[in-house]
Design an enzyme around this catalytic site. Structure first.
Site, short mmCIF file in Angstrom:
data_model
loop_
_atom_site.label_atom_id
_atom_site.label_comp_id
_atom_site.label_asym_id
_atom_site.label_seq_id
_atom_site.Cartn_x
_atom_site.Cartn_y
_atom_site.Cartn_z
N HIS A 1 97.30 -16.65 -9.04
CA HIS A 1 96.91 -16.19 -7.71
C HIS A 1 97.81 -15.02 -7.27
O HIS A 1 97.33 -14.03 -6.71
CB HIS A 1 97.01 -17.32 -6.68
N GLN B 1 85.69 -26.37 -6.26
CA GLN B 1 86.73 -25.82 -7.12
C GLN B 1 86.14 -24.69 -7.97
O GLN B 1 85.05 -24.81 -8.51
CB GLN B 1 87.27 -26.93 -8.03
#
Length: 175
Positions: free
Chosen positions: A50, A11
């Site tokens: 994103h 992550q």
């Protein structure tokens, strides 16, 4: 024949940024194949971040399960990410690892049976804390087995470590 670059890591290791740059270097009009299901507000914020990282040249397709139903022939595609896609499959199959793995492999094989340039992002779950409950352990197993399956089909494999891509399979470092 599909050209596959598989990018895995922990992550916040830089997987998506690296994949995005590679896709943008490969095409003026890449496709972002998003597999996320928005479960809560925190995740919605992550998706928005994103999206803001991508320029206007990107076409976004959202697909939680049936990635093969989209015609990607001749395109450069960034599939982000396998972990979220597997989560959806796992949930749909009542947390049955064997059934989920079978569905995922079958769908993956249909998907890559298109002539495209494909960048695939996934998480390397098995390098972190051992999951504390049975469902989390089952999912970590599913993720590991699917990552192995995808890596076998890939032309290149990168492991992201603290923002640094380490090539573990590819032209300069065959198998």
């Amino acid at each position: 024949m599909t050209q596959i670059t598989f990018i895995t890591g922990g992550q916040r290791s830089g997987k998506s940024s690296f994949a995005q740059k590679r896709a943008e270097d490969s095409s003026d009009a890449p496709v972002y194949l998003a597999t996320a299901r928005i479960w809560d507000e925190d995740f919605h914020k992550r998706v928005k971040r994103h999206q803001s990282d991508r320029g206007e040249q990107w076409q976004t397709i959202e697909e939680e399960l049936e990635i093969s139903k989209h015609n990607m022939i001749g395109k450069t595609v960034l599939l982000d990410c396998i972990t979220l896609w597997l989560t959806n499959i796992f949930y749909q199959n009542s947390n049955d690892v064997d059934a989920s793995l079978e569905v995922a492999k079958h769908e993956w094989d249909k998907f890559i049976n298109q002539d495209m340039t494909l960048f695939v992002v996934s998480n390397e779950l098995g390098m972190g804390v051992h999951p504390e409950n049975e469902i989390a352990r089952k999912f970590a197993d599913l993720q590991g087995w699917m990552n192995q399956y995808i890596a076998k089909t890939a032309n290149e494999v990168f492991l992201m470590v603290s923002g640094i891509p380490v090539q573990i399979k590819g032209i300069s470092n065959e198998d």
